[in-house]
Every structure is written in C-alpha cells, then in structure tokens.
Motif scaffolding. Structure first.
Motif, PDB file in Angstrom:
ATOM      1  N   GLN A 100       0.962  -1.111   0.062  1.00 32.78           N
ATOM      2  CA  GLN A 100       0.022   0.134   0.005  1.00 32.78           C
ATOM      3  C   GLN A 100       0.861   1.223   0.149  1.00 32.78           C
ATOM      4  O   GLN A 100       1.981   1.100   0.580  1.00 32.78           O
ATOM      5  N   GLN A 102       0.626   5.276   1.027  1.00 33.77           N
ATOM      6  CA  GLN A 102      -0.278   6.311   1.606  1.00 33.77           C
ATOM      7  C   GLN A 102       0.191   7.650   1.861  1.00 33.77           C
ATOM      8  O   GLN A 102       1.309   7.786   2.093  1.00 33.77           O
ATOM      9  N   GLY A 118      -0.992   5.901  -4.371  1.00 38.12           N
ATOM     10  CA  GLY A 118      -1.527   6.096  -2.967  1.00 38.12           C
ATOM     11  C   GLY A 118      -2.966   6.905  -3.047  1.00 38.12           C
ATOM     12  O   GLY A 118      -3.145   7.646  -4.300  1.00 38.12           O
ATOM     13  N   SER A 176      -0.208  11.756   2.633  1.00 38.03           N
ATOM     14  CA  SER A 176      -0.747  12.338   4.062  1.00 38.03           C
ATOM     15  C   SER A 176       0.042  13.674   4.141  1.00 38.03           C
ATOM     16  O   SER A 176       1.002  14.006   3.358  1.00 38.03           O
TER      17      SER A 176
END
Length: 123
Positions: free
Chosen positions: A2, A4, A114, A6
């Motif tokens: 995965q 991600q 992502g 942010s």
C-alpha cells in the motif's frame, strides 16, 4: 502493498506544507517514485519524480518552490512545498514503481498509487 499520502491541508498563499508518501507491505525494493496533482476539472499532472539513486525532476511550475526527497530506509517520499500559490491547490497523489508481493503471491514489479491528499491554498 500500500501507498499512503498524507500532510495536505488548508494554507494561505505564501505558506508551506510538507506531504509524505509511505509505502508499506511486502516490498523488496522501490525504484522511481513520483508526485502528481489534480485540480477540479483538470487532468492529473506530474509534479515531481525521484529515482532510487536520487535523480529528481520537477514540473516547471513548481521549480524553485517544491523539493522532493526520499528516505529509502523508511520507504517514504516527501514533498516540501514552499511559497504556495492558489493554483497549487488540488488533490496530490503519489506513486511508486516497486518490487512487491502481488495478489497472486509472487513478487513482481508494478506501479502502485496512493490515495490522494487535499491541498487548498487560499488567496
């Protein structure tokens, strides 16, 4: 595997934000990584790319204001955004070309994306 992204948020013009993109899961190696963004009603555009060896390319629109880096030990890429402008607003995405464990249980090279993080720059 995965990815991600942010770190997005709301900031005034001239301000700064730092985005992160963390890769997790069964990963053996990461090659190229990149940042893209998409504003409402516009196509997704390249912001910056960084190779495993540290080679970097920037879109002309962000040169001198944005800096990308990566920490290979942490499988994480960063985007430091300074002197932000309203036209920098959009959803920022990251991707990575990596050797990871696929859904069929075999390690393979694939491009992962992502989920986006929203950046809003107010004037």
């Amino acid at each position: 595997v995965q990815l991600q992204a942010s770190g997005g948020g709301l900031v005034q013009a001239g301000g700064s934000l730092r985005l992160s993109c963390a890769a997790s899961g069964s990963i053996r190696s990461i090659k190229d990584m990149g940042w893209y963004r998409q504003a409402p009603g516009k196509e997704r555009e390249l912001v910056a790319t960084i190779t495993n060896g540290g080679g970097i390319n920037y879109a002309d629109s962000v040169k001198g204001r944005f800096t990308t880096s990566r920490d290979n030990a942490k499988n994480t890429m960063y985007l430091q955004m300074n002197s932000l402008k309203p036209e920098d607003s959009g959803v920022y995405y990251c991707n990575a070309d990596l050797l990871g464990l696929g859904i069929d249980g075999v390690y393979e090279v694939a491009r992962y994306w992502g989920g986006g993080t929203q950046v809003t720059v107010s004037s």
